[in-house]
Design a protein around this motif. Structure first.
Motif, short mmCIF file in Angstrom:
data_model
loop_
_atom_site.label_atom_id
_atom_site.label_comp_id
_atom_site.label_asym_id
_atom_site.label_seq_id
_atom_site.Cartn_x
_atom_site.Cartn_y
_atom_site.Cartn_z
N ASP A 140 0.82 -1.21 0.00
CA ASP A 140 0.00 0.00 0.00
C ASP A 140 0.86 1.26 0.00
N ARG A 196 -0.14 5.11 1.17
CA ARG A 196 0.55 5.79 2.27
C ARG A 196 1.13 7.11 1.78
N ILE A 245 -1.71 9.65 1.44
CA ILE A 245 -2.12 10.17 2.75
C ILE A 245 -1.09 11.17 3.27
N ALA A 261 -11.28 -1.22 2.34
CA ALA A 261 -10.62 -0.65 3.52
C ALA A 261 -9.79 0.56 3.12
N TYR A 262 -9.18 0.53 1.93
CA TYR A 262 -8.39 1.65 1.47
C TYR A 262 -9.27 2.87 1.20
N ARG A 266 -12.00 3.74 2.76
CA ARG A 266 -12.32 4.34 4.07
C ARG A 266 -11.15 5.17 4.57
N GLU A 267 -9.94 4.65 4.42
CA GLU A 267 -8.78 5.35 4.93
C GLU A 267 -8.52 6.64 4.14
N LEU A 268 -8.74 6.58 2.84
CA LEU A 268 -8.54 7.75 2.00
C LEU A 268 -9.48 8.89 2.38
N ALA A 287 -10.77 9.50 5.27
CA ALA A 287 -10.81 9.73 6.72
C ALA A 287 -10.71 11.19 7.11
N ASP A 288 -10.01 12.02 6.31
CA ASP A 288 -9.88 13.42 6.72
C ASP A 288 -11.06 14.28 6.28
N ASP A 300 -18.89 3.18 6.55
CA ASP A 300 -18.87 2.57 7.87
C ASP A 300 -20.02 1.55 8.02
#
Length: 219
Positions: A61, A65, A68, A89-90, A92-94, A96-97, A213
């Motif tokens: 990943d 990273r 981000i 999952a990626y 959601r992480e992208l 997140a802000d 979510d």
């Protein structure tokens, strides 16, 4: 539009450059790993970065990273992630802000030039674009999620279209309803998901996060 590309496969990297040049975009840097990507973003300050999730050396990943980290250094930096696979999952992480300017497309979407160009402009303008296949996967999970008890079937449709980055007018055309009706549905969605009054674009991203979510991690 000035663009930086991060893609380790030479043929795909060159192919992207050709497609983008035909779309009147300027590729200011085309790199093959995460370190080169961050250096190019700091140097060029582009309008958009197109990034493969899996970059050398481990091909896990690294691209994600780096994306981000780029947004940490330059909040709101528009990033369009390309992936060979659906990796929720990626996504959601992208997001997140909650800053917008994020896209996640499967690589084969590049072959649809009109769709690809629309995604570029949406992300560069601070919008959010999710691949329809990712959205479809989330919708199937939402059938068993608690959020289904809160939103009506039509509100689910509208939220799914929002997750794909469609504007209110585009949602209206897709669902064959008026734009005024779309506005009403979106306001109800915001209210039911407990999203307080704020910048509308930001609330759209937050709504998509709640959407993710609700669907993520449930089998």
């Amino acid at each position: 539009m000035r663009i930086v590309i991060a893609e380790d496969l030479l043929l795909l990297r060159e192919g992207l450059q050709r497609v983008l040049s035909e779309l009147d975009c300027t590729v200011v840097a085309a790199v093959e790993d995460a370190d080169q990507l961050l250096a190019a973003l700091d140097r060029e300050r582009p309008d958009l970065a197109i990034v493969d999730i899996r970059l050398p050396p481990a091909y896990r990943d690294e691209g994600l990273r780096a994306a981000i980290e780029a947004r940490r250094r330059r909040p709101g930096m528009p990033i369009l992630i390309l992936s060979q696979y659906i990796e929720q999952a990626y996504v959601r992480e992208l997001l997140a802000d909650a800053g917008g300017g994020i896209g996640y497309l499967l690589k084969d979407r590049v072959s649809d030039v009109a769709e690809f160009l629309a995604a570029l402009h949406t992300v560069a303008a601070g919008g959010t674009v999710l691949d329809p296949e990712v959205v479809s996967g989330l919708l199937s999970r939402l059938g068993r999620a608690e959020v289904r008890k809160v939103l009506t079937p039509r509100e689910h449709q509208v939220l799914g279209s929002m997750a794909r980055g469609l504007s209110n007018s585009a949602i209206a055309a897709e669902l064959v309803i008026t734009e005024r009706a779309v506005n009403k549905y979106i306001n109800r969605i915001f209210s039911k998901l407990g999203l307080p009054p704020a910048d509308d674009a930001n609330r759209r991203v937050l709504a998509v996060l709640r959407y993710l979510d609700a669907g993520g991690g449930r089998g």
